[in-house]
Design a protein around this motif. Sequence first.
Motif, PDB file in Angstrom:
ATOM      1  N   TYR A 190       0.830  -1.199   0.000  1.00 10.65           N
ATOM      2  CA  TYR A 190       0.000   0.000   0.000  1.00 10.65           C
ATOM      3  C   TYR A 190       0.872   1.260   0.000  1.00 10.65           C
ATOM      4  N   GLU A 191       1.937   1.247   0.790  1.00 13.03           N
ATOM      5  CA  GLU A 191       2.801   2.423   0.898  1.00 13.03           C
ATOM      6  C   GLU A 191       3.552   2.689  -0.401  1.00 13.03           C
ATOM      7  N   ILE A 192       3.983   1.622  -1.088  1.00 10.72           N
ATOM      8  CA  ILE A 192       4.694   1.780  -2.356  1.00 10.72           C
ATOM      9  C   ILE A 192       3.780   2.417  -3.400  1.00 10.72           C
ATOM     10  N   ILE A 193       2.565   1.917  -3.495  1.00 13.12           N
ATOM     11  CA  ILE A 193       1.618   2.470  -4.462  1.00 13.12           C
ATOM     12  C   ILE A 193       1.249   3.897  -4.084  1.00 13.12           C
ATOM     13  N   LEU A 194       1.173   4.188  -2.795  1.00 11.64           N
ATOM     14  CA  LEU A 194       0.878   5.547  -2.360  1.00 11.64           C
ATOM     15  C   LEU A 194       1.987   6.513  -2.772  1.00 11.64           C
ATOM     16  N   VAL A 195       3.236   6.096  -2.649  1.00 11.15           N
ATOM     17  CA  VAL A 195       4.358   6.942  -3.073  1.00 11.15           C
ATOM     18  C   VAL A 195       4.308   7.166  -4.587  1.00 11.15           C
ATOM     19  N   ILE A 196       4.046   6.097  -5.347  1.00 16.72           N
ATOM     20  CA  ILE A 196       3.923   6.230  -6.799  1.00 16.72           C
ATOM     21  C   ILE A 196       2.780   7.178  -7.147  1.00 16.72           C
ATOM     22  N   HIS A 197       1.687   7.090  -6.432  1.00 13.11           N
ATOM     23  CA  HIS A 197       0.523   7.948  -6.657  1.00 13.11           C
ATOM     24  C   HIS A 197       0.878   9.419  -6.435  1.00 13.11           C
ATOM     25  N   VAL A 198       1.615   9.708  -5.380  1.00 14.54           N
ATOM     26  CA  VAL A 198       2.007  11.093  -5.089  1.00 14.54           C
ATOM     27  C   VAL A 198       2.961  11.614  -6.163  1.00 14.54           C
ATOM     28  N   VAL A 199       3.885  10.786  -6.617  1.00 20.34           N
ATOM     29  CA  VAL A 199       4.822  11.203  -7.669  1.00 20.34           C
ATOM     30  C   VAL A 199       4.068  11.481  -8.967  1.00 20.34           C
ATOM     31  N   ILE A 200       3.154  10.595  -9.333  1.00 24.41           N
ATOM     32  CA  ILE A 200       2.357  10.803 -10.550  1.00 24.41           C
ATOM     33  C   ILE A 200       1.513  12.063 -10.419  1.00 24.41           C
ATOM     34  N   SER A 201       0.928  12.286  -9.246  1.00 24.02           N
ATOM     35  CA  SER A 201       0.105  13.483  -9.033  1.00 24.02           C
ATOM     36  C   SER A 201       0.927  14.751  -9.212  1.00 24.02           C
ATOM     37  N   SER A 202       2.111  14.769  -8.653  1.00 25.32           N
ATOM     38  CA  SER A 202       2.984  15.942  -8.780  1.00 25.32           C
ATOM     39  C   SER A 202       3.397  16.169 -10.227  1.00 25.32           C
ATOM     40  N   ALA A 203       3.746  15.099 -10.923  1.00 24.38           N
ATOM     41  CA  ALA A 203       4.131  15.227 -12.332  1.00 24.38           C
ATOM     42  C   ALA A 203       2.953  15.681 -13.190  1.00 24.38           C
ATOM     43  N   LEU A 204       1.767  15.192 -12.892  1.00 27.36           N
ATOM     44  CA  LEU A 204       0.575  15.592 -13.639  1.00 27.36           C
ATOM     45  C   LEU A 204       0.283  17.074 -13.446  1.00 27.36           C
ATOM     46  N   ILE A 205       0.394  17.550 -12.218  1.00 29.77           N
ATOM     47  CA  ILE A 205       0.185  18.975 -11.944  1.00 29.77           C
ATOM     48  C   ILE A 205       1.214  19.811 -12.694  1.00 29.77           C
ATOM     49  N   ALA A 206       2.468  19.375 -12.678  1.00 33.93           N
ATOM     50  CA  ALA A 206       3.523  20.114 -13.375  1.00 33.93           C
ATOM     51  C   ALA A 206       3.267  20.135 -14.884  1.00 33.93           C
ATOM     52  N   MET A 207       2.870  19.019 -15.465  1.00 34.25           N
ATOM     53  CA  MET A 207       2.620  18.974 -16.906  1.00 34.25           C
ATOM     54  C   MET A 207       1.451  19.867 -17.299  1.00 34.25           C
TER      55      MET A 207
ATOM     56  N   VAL B 244      -5.380   4.730 -12.350  1.00 32.73           N
ATOM     57  CA  VAL B 244      -5.075   3.335 -12.002  1.00 32.73           C
ATOM     58  C   VAL B 244      -4.597   3.242 -10.554  1.00 32.73           C
ATOM     59  N   THR B 245      -3.702   4.148 -10.147  1.00 29.70           N
ATOM     60  CA  THR B 245      -3.224   4.100  -8.759  1.00 29.70           C
ATOM     61  C   THR B 245      -4.334   4.466  -7.781  1.00 29.70           C
ATOM     62  N   SER B 246      -5.224   5.365  -8.171  1.00 33.90           N
ATOM     63  CA  SER B 246      -6.356   5.710  -7.295  1.00 33.90           C
ATOM     64  C   SER B 246      -7.252   4.503  -7.061  1.00 33.90           C
ATOM     65  N   LEU B 247      -7.582   3.798  -8.138  1.00 32.56           N
ATOM     66  CA  LEU B 247      -8.433   2.617  -7.998  1.00 32.56           C
ATOM     67  C   LEU B 247      -7.726   1.513  -7.209  1.00 32.56           C
ATOM     68  N   THR B 248      -6.436   1.350  -7.430  1.00 34.95           N
ATOM     69  CA  THR B 248      -5.678   0.331  -6.703  1.00 34.95           C
ATOM     70  C   THR B 248      -5.628   0.651  -5.212  1.00 34.95           C
ATOM     71  N   LEU B 249      -5.399   1.914  -4.875  1.00 29.07           N
ATOM     72  CA  LEU B 249      -5.357   2.308  -3.463  1.00 29.07           C
ATOM     73  C   LEU B 249      -6.711   2.105  -2.788  1.00 29.07           C
ATOM     74  N   SER B 250      -7.794   2.418  -3.488  1.00 30.94           N
ATOM     75  CA  SER B 250      -9.111   2.221  -2.879  1.00 30.94           C
ATOM     76  C   SER B 250      -9.406   0.734  -2.694  1.00 30.94           C
ATOM     77  N   TYR B 251      -9.002  -0.100  -3.649  1.00 27.88           N
ATOM     78  CA  TYR B 251      -9.199  -1.544  -3.520  1.00 27.88           C
ATOM     79  C   TYR B 251      -8.421  -2.095  -2.330  1.00 27.88           C
ATOM     80  N   LEU B 252      -7.158  -1.681  -2.203  1.00 22.72           N
ATOM     81  CA  LEU B 252      -6.343  -2.162  -1.086  1.00 22.72           C
ATOM     82  C   LEU B 252      -6.879  -1.673   0.256  1.00 22.72           C
TER      83      LEU B 252
END
Length: 109
Positions: free
Chosen positions: A2-19, A64-72
């Motif tokens: 769960y923590e690994i996917i959460l870190v990936i989710h935060v990184v993707i969120s930051s990159a998405l905001i920057a893009m 995808v990470t949002s759905l995975t985090l909610s499932y977990l």
Amino acid sequence: MYEIILVIHVVISSALIAMILIQQGKGSGMGALGGGASNTLFGSQGSANFMSRTTALLATGFFVTSLTLSYLAIRQVKAKEHNAIPVVPAQEQVHSDVPGVPAVAPQTN
């Protein structure tokens, strides 16, 4: 996990905001900074395609990470409920005549 996917989710969120913040409107592109379309970094339409595709990929990863985090999270809650101590109905209360001394319930066989 769960923590690994959460870190990936935060990184993707930051990159998405920057893009999203880097992208400019349709009327002005990278050429507006240099004076013409021939001076753009990726060509006249190259930056738009690169940035829009990157944004689409990041958005897909975000969903995808949002759905995975909610499932977990749901699995963790259900596992905790399953391992919880079952609630046993209370036996009838027996009062003691002497205050401060617990009463012993009569045993039935």
